[in-house]
Write a protein that holds these residues in place. Sequence first.
Motif, PDB file in Angstrom:
ATOM      1  N   ASN A  61      -2.471  -4.101  -3.269  1.00  0.00           N
ATOM      2  CA  ASN A  61      -3.918  -4.263  -3.463  1.00  0.00           C
ATOM      3  C   ASN A  61      -4.240  -5.595  -4.152  1.00  0.00           C
ATOM      4  OD1 ASN A  61      -4.351  -1.727  -2.360  1.00  0.00           O
ATOM      5  ND2 ASN A  61      -4.260  -0.682  -4.340  1.00  0.00           N
ATOM      6  N   GLU A  62      -3.420  -5.940  -5.126  1.00  0.00           N
ATOM      7  CA  GLU A  62      -3.658  -7.175  -5.876  1.00  0.00           C
ATOM      8  C   GLU A  62      -3.561  -8.393  -4.973  1.00  0.00           C
ATOM      9  OE1 GLU A  62      -4.511  -9.086  -9.591  1.00  0.00           O
ATOM     10  OE2 GLU A  62      -4.439  -6.960  -9.063  1.00  0.00           O
ATOM     11  N   PHE A  63      -2.486  -8.482  -4.217  1.00  0.00           N
ATOM     12  CA  PHE A  63      -2.286  -9.674  -3.393  1.00  0.00           C
ATOM     13  C   PHE A  63      -3.130  -9.635  -2.132  1.00  0.00           C
ATOM     14  CE2 PHE A  63       1.715  -9.738  -5.895  1.00  0.00           C
ATOM     15  CZ  PHE A  63       1.520 -10.969  -6.501  1.00  0.00           C
ATOM     16  N   THR A  64      -3.482  -8.483  -1.644  1.00  0.00           N
ATOM     17  CA  THR A  64      -4.402  -8.410  -0.507  1.00  0.00           C
ATOM     18  C   THR A  64      -5.778  -8.941  -0.908  1.00  0.00           C
ATOM     19  OG1 THR A  64      -3.220  -6.505   0.411  1.00  0.00           O
ATOM     20  CG2 THR A  64      -5.484  -6.834   1.126  1.00  0.00           C
ATOM     21  N   ARG A  65      -6.217  -8.563  -2.104  1.00  0.00           N
ATOM     22  CA  ARG A  65      -7.494  -9.087  -2.591  1.00  0.00           C
ATOM     23  C   ARG A  65      -7.433 -10.599  -2.767  1.00  0.00           C
ATOM     24  NH1 ARG A  65      -9.286  -9.637  -7.723  1.00  0.00           N
ATOM     25  NH2 ARG A  65      -7.473  -8.482  -8.510  1.00  0.00           N
ATOM     26  N   THR A  66      -6.287 -11.092  -3.269  1.00  0.00           N
ATOM     27  CA  THR A  66      -6.129 -12.546  -3.427  1.00  0.00           C
ATOM     28  C   THR A  66      -6.179 -13.249  -2.076  1.00  0.00           C
ATOM     29  OG1 THR A  66      -4.809 -12.218  -5.425  1.00  0.00           O
ATOM     30  CG2 THR A  66      -4.567 -14.321  -4.287  1.00  0.00           C
ATOM     31  N   ILE A  67      -5.504 -12.673  -1.082  1.00  0.00           N
ATOM     32  CA  ILE A  67      -5.491 -13.275   0.255  1.00  0.00           C
ATOM     33  C   ILE A  67      -6.900 -13.290   0.843  1.00  0.00           C
ATOM     34  CG2 ILE A  67      -4.657 -12.955   2.614  1.00  0.00           C
ATOM     35  CD1 ILE A  67      -2.030 -11.935   1.348  1.00  0.00           C
ATOM     36  N   LYS A  68      -7.682 -12.273   0.634  1.00  0.00           N
ATOM     37  CA  LYS A  68      -9.065 -12.248   1.128  1.00  0.00           C
ATOM     38  C   LYS A  68      -9.910 -13.336   0.466  1.00  0.00           C
ATOM     39  CE  LYS A  68      -9.228  -7.362   2.421  1.00  0.00           C
ATOM     40  NZ  LYS A  68      -9.866  -6.061   2.143  1.00  0.00           N
ATOM     41  N   LEU A  69      -9.713 -13.521  -0.842  1.00  0.00           N
ATOM     42  CA  LEU A  69     -10.447 -14.584  -1.541  1.00  0.00           C
ATOM     43  C   LEU A  69     -10.036 -15.949  -1.021  1.00  0.00           C
ATOM     44  CD1 LEU A  69     -10.358 -13.226  -5.221  1.00  0.00           C
ATOM     45  CD2 LEU A  69     -12.322 -13.296  -3.674  1.00  0.00           C
ATOM     46  N   MET A  70      -8.738 -16.111  -0.679  1.00  0.00           N
ATOM     47  CA  MET A  70      -8.292 -17.374  -0.104  1.00  0.00           C
ATOM     48  C   MET A  70      -8.973 -17.635   1.232  1.00  0.00           C
ATOM     49  SD  MET A  70      -4.177 -17.267  -0.928  1.00  0.00           S
ATOM     50  CE  MET A  70      -3.869 -18.807  -0.059  1.00  0.00           C
TER      51      MET A  70
END
Length: 582
Positions: A61-70
Amino acid sequence: MKALFDSIKIYPKLIVTFLIVLTPLFLLSLVMNQYGSSNIKKEITQSMQSKVHFYNSNLENEFTRTIKLMREFAGYEDLDLLSNRTEIMSYYDQRVAIRNLQKELSVLKNSSNYILEASVHIPAINRTISDDNFGTIPIDEFEALNVVTNIFESPFIYWRDRLFISLPYPIKSNRVSPEFVVEIEISIDLLRNALLQFTDHTTGNTMLVNSEKGWKITGNDNGDIVNEIALIDGSNSDVQGPHSVTIDGQHYLVALEKSNVLGTTLIMYEREQSVLGPLRQYTIWFWMISGLTVIVIVVVSYSVYRLIHQPLKNLVRAFRKVEQGNLNVTFDYQGRDEFQYLYTQFNAMVQNLQQMIYEVYEQKFRVQHAELKQLQSQINPHFLYNSLFILYRLAKKNGDENQIRFTKYLSDYFQFITRNSNHEVTLAEEAQHAKNYVEIQMFRFAHHIEVKFEELPPSCAPIMVPRLILQPIVENAYKHGLEHKESGGKLRVSFELLENSVLIAVEDNGELVGEATIQSLQRRLNDNNVSQETTGLINVHRRLVFRFGPNYGITLSRGNSGGFKVTFRLPAETTTHLSERN
């Protein structure tokens, strides 16, 4: 097995008995201990697996959210302007666009605790922009991150011990220079600290492994253990759920979960000795208690043995003295247990034995005295048949055949009934005595009683029978059936040899006998009441039953001519004298 158990002495028997009684309880406790241990181990491994799943989901969840922000950042207009239209932008507009990008990169960096740096590489202006820096693009870093990856399946790039997530834009090919590359550097130290917090025990560890790209991040650097577990579990796609591995003789519980979103495997392992140590301690205590129980059994058995053995030992010694003829043994037991009763009964038994021995000696003396009297009384019978023998010699001298025969039969008759040295005779002797009696009676009833005395089969002659069993029955036939018959009287004595028995029948044609009378007499024969009146028939029947058993004796029936029929049943083979049997 029973004979072996009986041969064991009391003390081992007590121990074996206690062990037999407690063994089912011990086995039940052992099964319950093993069952509880396996359940607790199962709960611990399931708890580890639940933790792995929870932490893996958090990372996803943490890195998926980061990837979406990217991806959202890649769509900013200012980034597009700096990448494609810098020639039409003034210096001021460029500076404003750069500051705006730095603000967005700061927001992107602060969106996750795991992000160390957020930056973007723009080849058009040969600048790398971060939240707090603005400089020339580092060529080697740019080339390492300008890689097209499946950002939703394997987003991480591990380069020079650093971990990145990059997003080249537009995503076309590794051979085409991108307009820009958005770069997120993951803090390995923060990620390692997070992995370290996932594990509660100092002997365990958590690691994030990407076996395809060959990198791993661990909470603790345990050297070869980490490498081997990562090699065993990170590269093995068939391994699922919690399991055990053995490394250098140590057993480890391993729980892992693969992430299809991050392309990584989160592995958590703990040393079994640390996790299951309390269970092993319980097992050790269980075996210690079991050993203590065996010791207690031995001690208690010995105490019980002491309580029982000494009184029994004294009792056995007393019995041995009694066996040797010493009847002056007595006990003075002061206890209030069961042995007091045994000792009291033993004293009473010794007294009774003394009394019985005295009575037996007295009875023996009386029997000897009675035998002496009987020998004295035999003087007259001996004088009688000696006188008959003299009469026989005189009759023979005078040539009177009837007198000769009569005196001979009478002499043999009295000699047989007065001879009491043997309680048993052969069947041939008993039959001959009965025949002598018949011959004597023939002188009296020769004209109106016809006698048929059959020959005894030779194979039956040596059979041993009690004395005076046949003659009393023949005498009974004369006395009750034929004595008052003036003519036409018949008496028949027959012998029949069967497979296992000899039948002797004495039948007359005296007065008609009814079935009721016969049944009444037969019931009296079968009655074991010793107090009833004893007649000749009953006396003979009881002696035969006593000698040969209940399957032999006398049966009564009505003869073919309506008279009385007495049938003897004797065993076909018996040559043992009664005195020898006793």
